[in-house]
Every structure is written in structure tokens, then in C-alpha cells.
Design a protein around this motif. Structure first.
Motif, PDB file in Angstrom:
ATOM      1  N   SER A   1      94.572 -23.503   7.851  1.00 48.47           N
ATOM      2  CA  SER A   1      95.448 -22.549   8.538  1.00 48.47           C
ATOM      3  C   SER A   1      94.620 -21.363   9.004  1.00 48.47           C
ATOM      4  O   SER A   1      93.491 -21.144   8.544  1.00 48.47           O
ATOM      5  CB  SER A   1      96.565 -22.055   7.609  1.00 48.47           C
ATOM      6  N   GLY A   2      95.222 -20.579   9.898  1.00 51.69           N
ATOM      7  CA  GLY A   2      94.567 -19.362  10.332  1.00 51.69           C
ATOM      8  C   GLY A   2      94.386 -18.380   9.196  1.00 51.69           C
ATOM      9  O   GLY A   2      93.385 -17.653   9.141  1.00 51.69           O
TER      10      GLY A   2
ATOM     11  N   TYR B   1      93.714 -27.452  18.673  1.00 48.61           N
ATOM     12  CA  TYR B   1      93.810 -25.997  18.849  1.00 48.61           C
ATOM     13  C   TYR B   1      93.052 -25.641  20.125  1.00 48.61           C
ATOM     14  O   TYR B   1      91.871 -25.988  20.263  1.00 48.61           O
ATOM     15  CB  TYR B   1      93.204 -25.299  17.632  1.00 48.61           C
TER      16      TYR B   1
ATOM     17  N   VAL C   1      95.694 -18.719  20.455  1.00 45.83           N
ATOM     18  CA  VAL C   1      95.982 -17.514  19.664  1.00 45.83           C
ATOM     19  C   VAL C   1      96.180 -17.824  18.186  1.00 45.83           C
ATOM     20  O   VAL C   1      95.549 -17.212  17.324  1.00 45.83           O
ATOM     21  CB  VAL C   1      97.234 -16.802  20.225  1.00 45.83           C
ATOM     22  N   VAL C   2      97.071 -18.762  17.881  1.00 43.19           N
ATOM     23  CA  VAL C   2      97.387 -19.093  16.479  1.00 43.19           C
ATOM     24  C   VAL C   2      96.875 -20.491  16.171  1.00 43.19           C
ATOM     25  O   VAL C   2      97.188 -21.442  16.887  1.00 43.19           O
ATOM     26  CB  VAL C   2      98.904 -19.022  16.223  1.00 43.19           C
ATOM     27  N   GLY C   3      96.094 -20.615  15.117  1.00 41.43           N
ATOM     28  CA  GLY C   3      95.497 -21.891  14.757  1.00 41.43           C
ATOM     29  C   GLY C   3      96.494 -22.875  14.175  1.00 41.43           C
ATOM     30  O   GLY C   3      97.617 -22.506  13.828  1.00 41.43           O
TER      31      GLY C   3
ATOM     32  N   ASN D   1      91.465 -19.130   7.344  1.00 45.13           N
ATOM     33  CA  ASN D   1      90.281 -18.911   8.180  1.00 45.13           C
ATOM     34  C   ASN D   1      89.339 -20.116   8.185  1.00 45.13           C
ATOM     35  O   ASN D   1      88.119 -19.974   8.157  1.00 45.13           O
ATOM     36  CB  ASN D   1      89.530 -17.649   7.711  1.00 45.13           C
TER      37      ASN D   1
ATOM     38  N   GLY E   1      97.922 -25.947  17.117  1.00 45.74           N
ATOM     39  CA  GLY E   1      97.712 -24.550  17.445  1.00 45.74           C
ATOM     40  C   GLY E   1      98.679 -24.088  18.525  1.00 45.74           C
ATOM     41  O   GLY E   1      99.255 -24.890  19.257  1.00 45.74           O
TER      42      GLY E   1
ATOM     43  N   LYS F   1      98.098 -25.679  11.409  1.00 48.20           N
ATOM     44  CA  LYS F   1      98.341 -25.592   9.971  1.00 48.20           C
ATOM     45  C   LYS F   1      98.586 -26.995   9.436  1.00 48.20           C
ATOM     46  O   LYS F   1      99.351 -27.765  10.012  1.00 48.20           O
ATOM     47  CB  LYS F   1      99.551 -24.698   9.681  1.00 48.20           C
TER      48      LYS F   1
END
Length: 224
Positions: free
Chosen positions: A91-92, A147, A77-79, A95, A73, A81
Motif C-alpha cells: 500500500s501507499g 499503478y 496519485v494513490v498507489g 511505502n 492505483g 493496495k
């Protein structure tokens, strides 16, 4: 006099036709040349365009290997992958990622995805994570990515179980460190697939978090 005029008219017509035909042929040649030139350029562009490999890795995997690419992550903010065999497992965008340690399980023989889960190691409980780790079947490929914070609630039992999957960095994983790992249940050696970067206020890329760690490679298919 009439005959002379006719000869002149015919001569002018023939000369005009000759000139027009020459110009037309030249234009045709030029157009054909342009077409051929464009075709050659298009072919060259196609031949120089780099091929795309599974999960976007930099080179093709050999036979009986599974391609994978993963990233931790970015701050909170961004997860993370995780991609295996061109299949984005977590991945973000999907979800299905969350704060803590994100885990994807893959069948070591077929490369098929088995399960994805995340365990909150900041505000959650480590017990469900330990039970999950114990339930993983031999021959399973295990991919993990942090993350936000993946270490606060980790205890010695959880770290030992992850170490048995082939991790060497798990014993040193600390608060808000970034970490990605790919190992396997029943692995006999330490996994070569691991990246770890410490949370350090002097070197962090983001305020309070280190930069993202990425990793790609080819996982050997489990043989009977």
C-alpha cells in the motif's frame, strides 16, 4: 386537645411519607425503565452492527480459503493496495508500491506472505520482471495490481508468463489501463479473480486514467 393535635401531626407525617415514598418509587421505576431501555437499545445496536471480515471483505470465507482484497492505483496519485488474511501486504501507507506492476507473493498452503515487489513498466526494463516471474515457485499465490502505467514495457514473454499464472486480460493490457489479478504458479485453469478497465479518454474517471478497479474473494488453500 393535645392528643388530637398529636394524631393530626402523626397523620400528616404518615401521609407526607406515603406521598414521598410513592413519588420516589415512581422515579426509581422511571430510572430503571430508562436504564433497561438504553440497555435494550445498545444490545440492538450491537446485534445490527455488521460483522467485520478479514481484509474488510463483504462475507466470510469458507474453511481452507484465504480472504483477499485489492485495488489498483488511482491515476498516478494513490498507489495500489493488496491485503491477504487481514495482512496489508502492499500500500501507499507501507511505502512499498511504485509505478508499473506491483506484485505480492503468498504461500498457497499457509497464507503467509513471501515477497513484494514492483516493476516499472514505463521507464524501467522488463528483463528483471521476467526473471522474477520465472523464479516463482509452484504453489505460490500471485497477486498483481497496476499503478500509473503497467503495460508499455511488457513484451510477449512477460505476458505469456503472467498468462500461465491464470490471467486472461494480460494479453490486452494497454497503456495506463487499470488491472488487478490474483492467480497462482502451477494453476491448471484460468483464474476467476481478475478485473481490467481500459484507458479511454471518453470514459476515464481521471484525466488520462480510468477509475480504480477493486476486487475481493476467497482463494482456495493449496492441498497436497
Amino acid at each position: 386537645i393535645g392528643a388530637a393535635k398529636l394524631v393530626v401531626v402523626v397523620a400528616i407525617f404518615l401521609f407526607t411519607f406515603y406521598v414521598i415514598s410513592q413519588v420516589f418509587e415512581i422515579k426509581m421505576d422511571a430510572n430503571l425503565g430508562h436504564i433497561f431501555a438504553r440497555s435494550a437499545l445498545d444490545a440492538a445496536a450491537r446485534s445490527t452492527k455488521p460483522p467485520r471480515y478479514k481484509c474488510g471483505i463483504s462475507k466470510a470465507c469458507p474453511e481452507k480459503h484465504f480472504a483477499f482484497k485489492m485495488a489498483s492505483g488511482a491515476a498516478n496519485v494513490v498507489g495500489p493496495k493488496i491485503c491477504v488474511e487481514d495482512n496489508v501486504l502492499m500500500s501507499g501507507v507501507k511505502n512499498n508500491v511504485g509505478r508499473g506492476i506491483n506484485v505480492a507473493l503468498v504461500n498457497g498452503k499457509t497464507g503467509e506472505p513471501l515477497d513484494t515487489k514492483f516493476f516499472d513498466m514505463w521507464g524501467g526494463d522488463v528483463a528483471p520482471f521476467i526473471e522474477f516471474l520465472k523464479s516463482i515457485q509452484d504453489g505460490t499465490i500471485v497477486l498483481m495490481g497496476t499503478y500509473d502505467d503497467g503495460a508499455t514495457k511488457l513484451n510477449e514473454e512477460a505476458r505469456k508468463l503472467i498468462s500461465e499464472l491464470g490471467s486472461t486480460s494480460i494479453t490486452n493490457l494497454g497503456f495506463r489501463d487499470n488491472w488487478v489479478f490474483c492467480g497462482g504458479k502451477g494453476i491448471k485453469t484460468k483464474s476467476p479473480f481478475e478485473q481490467h478497465i481500459k484507458n479511454n479518454k471518453d470514459t476515464n474517471k481521471y484525466e488520462g486514467w480510468p477509475e480504480v478497479v477493486e476486487m475481493e474473494g476467497c482463494i482456495p488453500q493449496k492441498q497436497d
